[in-house]
Write a protein that holds these residues in place. Structure first.
Motif, PDB file in Angstrom:
ATOM      1  N   SER A 109     -13.218 -36.006 -18.315  1.00 18.95           N
ATOM      2  CA  SER A 109     -11.871 -35.426 -18.317  1.00 18.95           C
ATOM      3  C   SER A 109     -11.986 -33.907 -18.375  1.00 18.95           C
ATOM      4  O   SER A 109     -13.058 -33.371 -18.713  1.00 18.95           O
ATOM      5  CB  SER A 109     -11.069 -35.916 -19.531  1.00 18.95           C
ATOM      6  N   GLY A 110     -10.892 -33.248 -18.072  1.00 17.94           N
ATOM      7  CA  GLY A 110     -10.847 -31.795 -18.188  1.00 17.94           C
ATOM      8  C   GLY A 110     -11.010 -31.381 -19.641  1.00 17.94           C
ATOM      9  O   GLY A 110     -11.646 -30.373 -19.944  1.00 17.94           O
ATOM     10  N   TYR A 111     -10.465 -32.181 -20.545  1.00 22.53           N
ATOM     11  CA  TYR A 111     -10.584 -31.889 -21.967  1.00 22.53           C
ATOM     12  C   TYR A 111     -12.067 -31.869 -22.363  1.00 22.53           C
ATOM     13  O   TYR A 111     -12.548 -30.929 -23.003  1.00 22.53           O
ATOM     14  CB  TYR A 111      -9.813 -32.927 -22.804  1.00 22.53           C
ATOM     15  N   ASN A 114     -13.885 -28.735 -20.961  1.00 19.86           N
ATOM     16  CA  ASN A 114     -13.623 -27.483 -21.684  1.00 19.86           C
ATOM     17  C   ASN A 114     -14.252 -27.465 -23.068  1.00 19.86           C
ATOM     18  O   ASN A 114     -14.894 -26.497 -23.457  1.00 19.86           O
ATOM     19  CB  ASN A 114     -12.114 -27.256 -21.810  1.00 19.86           C
ATOM     20  N   HIS A 135      -5.145 -23.581 -23.099  1.00 15.69           N
ATOM     21  CA  HIS A 135      -5.077 -25.015 -23.404  1.00 15.69           C
ATOM     22  C   HIS A 135      -5.868 -25.372 -24.677  1.00 15.69           C
ATOM     23  O   HIS A 135      -6.919 -24.785 -24.964  1.00 15.69           O
ATOM     24  CB  HIS A 135      -5.640 -25.807 -22.221  1.00 15.69           C
ATOM     25  N   SER A 137      -7.874 -27.695 -25.342  1.00 19.05           N
ATOM     26  CA  SER A 137      -9.279 -28.095 -25.155  1.00 19.05           C
ATOM     27  C   SER A 137     -10.215 -26.885 -25.251  1.00 19.05           C
ATOM     28  O   SER A 137     -11.346 -27.007 -25.722  1.00 19.05           O
ATOM     29  CB  SER A 137      -9.450 -28.788 -23.797  1.00 19.05           C
ATOM     30  N   GLU A 179      -6.396 -19.496 -17.964  1.00 19.77           N
ATOM     31  CA  GLU A 179      -6.042 -20.520 -16.962  1.00 19.77           C
ATOM     32  C   GLU A 179      -5.522 -19.820 -15.720  1.00 19.77           C
ATOM     33  O   GLU A 179      -4.834 -18.810 -15.845  1.00 19.77           O
ATOM     34  CB  GLU A 179      -4.934 -21.441 -17.507  1.00 19.77           C
ATOM     35  N   SER A 183      -0.401 -24.335 -17.808  1.00 21.01           N
ATOM     36  CA  SER A 183       0.096 -25.711 -17.760  1.00 21.01           C
ATOM     37  C   SER A 183       1.552 -25.851 -18.182  1.00 21.01           C
ATOM     38  O   SER A 183       2.242 -26.756 -17.723  1.00 21.01           O
ATOM     39  CB  SER A 183      -0.775 -26.606 -18.636  1.00 21.01           C
ATOM     40  N   ASP A 208      -9.881 -21.773 -16.088  1.00 19.53           N
ATOM     41  CA  ASP A 208      -9.510 -23.184 -15.996  1.00 19.53           C
ATOM     42  C   ASP A 208      -8.498 -23.327 -14.853  1.00 19.53           C
ATOM     43  O   ASP A 208      -7.393 -22.792 -14.921  1.00 19.53           O
ATOM     44  CB  ASP A 208      -8.909 -23.619 -17.345  1.00 19.53           C
ATOM     45  N   ALA A 210      -7.287 -26.223 -13.774  1.00 21.00           N
ATOM     46  CA  ALA A 210      -6.782 -27.599 -13.824  1.00 21.00           C
ATOM     47  C   ALA A 210      -5.516 -27.802 -12.984  1.00 21.00           C
ATOM     48  O   ALA A 210      -5.410 -28.781 -12.241  1.00 21.00           O
ATOM     49  CB  ALA A 210      -6.531 -28.014 -15.274  1.00 21.00           C
ATOM     50  N   HIS A 211      -4.571 -26.871 -13.096  1.00 21.11           N
ATOM     51  CA  HIS A 211      -3.294 -27.071 -12.401  1.00 21.11           C
ATOM     52  C   HIS A 211      -3.245 -26.403 -11.031  1.00 21.11           C
ATOM     53  O   HIS A 211      -2.227 -26.484 -10.335  1.00 21.11           O
ATOM     54  CB  HIS A 211      -2.136 -26.596 -13.287  1.00 21.11           C
ATOM     55  N   ALA A 239      -9.726 -30.119 -12.880  1.00 22.77           N
ATOM     56  CA  ALA A 239      -9.422 -31.466 -13.384  1.00 22.77           C
ATOM     57  C   ALA A 239      -8.913 -32.311 -12.225  1.00 22.77           C
ATOM     58  O   ALA A 239      -8.280 -31.802 -11.305  1.00 22.77           O
ATOM     59  CB  ALA A 239      -8.392 -31.379 -14.499  1.00 22.77           C
ATOM     60  N   LYS A 242      -4.657 -34.281 -12.009  1.00 22.88           N
ATOM     61  CA  LYS A 242      -3.402 -33.644 -11.588  1.00 22.88           C
ATOM     62  C   LYS A 242      -3.276 -33.788 -10.071  1.00 22.88           C
ATOM     63  O   LYS A 242      -3.049 -34.901  -9.609  1.00 22.88           O
ATOM     64  CB  LYS A 242      -3.389 -32.210 -12.117  1.00 22.88           C
ATOM     65  N   GLY A 248     -10.623 -37.226 -14.573  1.00 22.46           N
ATOM     66  CA  GLY A 248     -11.921 -36.584 -14.720  1.00 22.46           C
ATOM     67  C   GLY A 248     -11.779 -35.081 -14.634  1.00 22.46           C
ATOM     68  O   GLY A 248     -10.685 -34.556 -14.410  1.00 22.46           O
TER      69      GLY A 248
HETATM   70  N1  PMP Z   1      -6.920 -27.718 -18.892  1.00 23.25           N
HETATM   71  C1  PMP Z   1      -5.605 -27.576 -18.765  1.00 23.25           C
HETATM   72  C2  PMP Z   1      -5.070 -26.238 -18.415  1.00 23.25           C
HETATM   73  C3  PMP Z   1      -4.755 -28.669 -18.939  1.00 23.25           C
HETATM   74  O1  PMP Z   1      -3.436 -28.517 -18.823  1.00 23.25           O
HETATM   75  C4  PMP Z   1      -5.301 -29.926 -19.256  1.00 23.25           C
HETATM   76  C5  PMP Z   1      -4.456 -31.171 -19.484  1.00 23.25           C
HETATM   77  N2  PMP Z   1      -3.229 -31.172 -19.051  1.00 23.25           N
HETATM   78  C6  PMP Z   1      -6.684 -30.018 -19.389  1.00 23.25           C
HETATM   79  C7  PMP Z   1      -7.470 -28.916 -19.207  1.00 23.25           C
HETATM   80  C8  PMP Z   1      -7.319 -31.334 -19.742  1.00 23.25           C
HETATM   81  O2  PMP Z   1      -7.525 -32.072 -18.592  1.00 23.25           O
HETATM   82  P1  PMP Z   1      -7.591 -33.674 -18.670  1.00 23.25           P
HETATM   83  O3  PMP Z   1      -6.185 -34.145 -18.698  1.00 23.25           O
HETATM   84  O4  PMP Z   1      -8.353 -34.056 -17.469  1.00 23.25           O
HETATM   85  O5  PMP Z   1      -8.316 -33.990 -19.942  1.00 23.25           O
END
Ligand code: PMP
Length: 395
Positions: A109-111, A114, A135, A137, A179, A183, A208, A210-211, A239, A242, A248
């Motif tokens: 996951s992204g979490y 990070n 975020h 994480s 980021e 988010s 990051d 992710a978005h 990530a 999204k 992942g």
């Molecule tokens: N980074 C950012 C900026 C996020 O918003 C999020 C979750 N929304 C994550 C990391 C974590 O990603 P994941 O949902 O894949 O754990």
């Protein structure tokens, strides 16, 4: 004498000083496009991060099925202990070339990416400079690393420069982290200026995406322009949950970064490897989003929504497809979200600690799957006297 475990849990969950901050789960029992069903009620959802609708794309589903047939339902172990699969390496090569980097590493996951990366790169002798709205994480990774953490005002590179000037010399290694698309506020960081500060103060830079991954950039690799900045951004995180529509996360950077993370990144090492079938589905998603048709559709919908917000004088946050309408008070935000739900629109209130106290908001996500009619319905409710009266403007 201490309380029993159950008593302790009861007290903790029911004595929250502000009950409007309590989270609840809402199981969706059916989903088709932007339509969801909870219990026996159908809603148009405006909360999903499945920005391009790829989680339901038939080709992605087929790759998932084929992946299960070939690789099984799970990986059976950590990547370093029997869980490694060829498909992860194919995905990682693809991600490296997409982001203009030497290598990439996939996470569950992204979490996990990070939290593991930040804690594997910094120690108590080091320092982290993070945007105020970063975020959770990344904050959790910073805590685990024991590095000194400074927060700079959101997007405020002047503030960042001030802190760097005062503190940079006190620490060994330094990381600036932010980021590319926030988010909750849906706004963009100034990558150019961050690269400039990184070079001036000899820090590392982590962004990051992710978005942004799958949505922005010439190749939909994110907002980091490969030709301009790829070598200046040391750590890029993305990530798949999204725009890619699977789940992942990944990091991309130099070969040595990957090598170090394989040695030291605990969230990578001590967790069962990513599901190979999802890696196969993720590869197909990347193929589907490559031509940019879905992103074009998304851009049209977002532009139309923002145009109507402006025409109707509804203040909003967000330069991207993530749009925040701020209510302020936590309970009022909950009430307003309930009002949308009563009108068949699945909108949820974002509250502390996800956003600052008193900045509770509706996080409205427009996706490529929404029709104009759905967006019109959202506008109608936003313009209703009950909702309009509760909307606040924050800079
Ligand atoms: N980074 C950012 C900026 C996020 O918003 C999020 C979750 N929304 C994550 C990391 C974590 O990603 P994941 O949902 O894949 O754990």
């Amino acid at each position: 004498m201490t309380d029993s475990f159950e008593e302790w849990l009861h007290q903790k969950t029911h004595s929250l000083s502000d009950p409007s901050l309590r989270r609840t789960l809402h199981p969706i029992c059916h989903q088709q496009g932007s339509l969801i069903r909870l219990n026996d009620t159908s809603y148009i959802s405006f909360t999903s991060n499945d920005y391009l609708g790829l989680s339901q794309h038939e080709d992605v589903l087929q790759s998932y099925r084929d992946g299960i047939a070939r690789w099984g339902a799970g990986s059976g172990g950590s990547r370093v202990l029997g869980g490694d699969r060829e498909v992860f390496h194919i995905l990682e090569s693809r991600l490296a070339s997409l982001t203009g980097q030497e290598s990439a590493l996939v996470f569950n996951s992204g979490y996990q990416a990070n939290v593991g990366i930040v804690s594997a790169l910094l120690t108590e002798k080091d320092v982290i400079y993070a945007d105020k709205k970063i975020h959770a994480s990344i904050l959790d990774g910073a805590r685990l690393s024991k590095a000194k953490l400074y927060r700079f005002a959101h997007h405020n590179t002047t503030h960042l420069k001030e802190i760097l000037t005062k503190t940079r010399d006190l620490y060994a290694n330094a990381l600036i982290v932010t980021e590319s698309v926030f988010s909750m506020d849906g706004d963009f960081c100034d990558i150019q200026e961050l690269v400039h500060l990184k070079e001036a103060f000899q820090t590392w830079l982590m962004i990051d995406e992710a978005h942004a991954f799958g949505i922005y950039g010439k190749r939909y690799q994110g907002r980091i322009d490969c030709t301009q900045w790829a070598k200046s951004v040391d750590v890029t995180v993305g990530a798949f949950g999204k725009a890619v529509g699977t789940c992942g996360g990944f990091v991309s950077g130099t070969r040595l970064l990957k090598e170090w993370l394989i040695q030291a990144c605990r969230s990578f090492l001590f967790s069962t490897a990513y599901c190979p079938a999802i890696a196969a589905a993720t590869l197909t998603s990347l193929d589907i989003l490559a031509p940019g048709d879905l992103q074009g559709q998304l851009a049209i919908r977002v532009a139309s929504f923002k145009e109507q917000l402006t025409l109707n004088k509804i203040p909003f946050l967000g330069q991207s497809h993530i749009i925040g309408v701020v209510i302020g008070d936590e309970q009022e935000a909950m009430d307003v979200a309930q009002y949308f739900q009563n009108n068949g629109l699945w909108v949820q209130a974002i509250r502390h600690p996800t956003v600052a106290k008193g900045e509770a908001r509706l996080r409205l996500v427009i996706t490529a799957m929404h029709t104009q009619d759905m967006i019109d319905r959202l506008i109608t409710i936003l313009c209703s006297p009950y909702v309009r009266e509760k909307i606040r403007f924050i800079a």
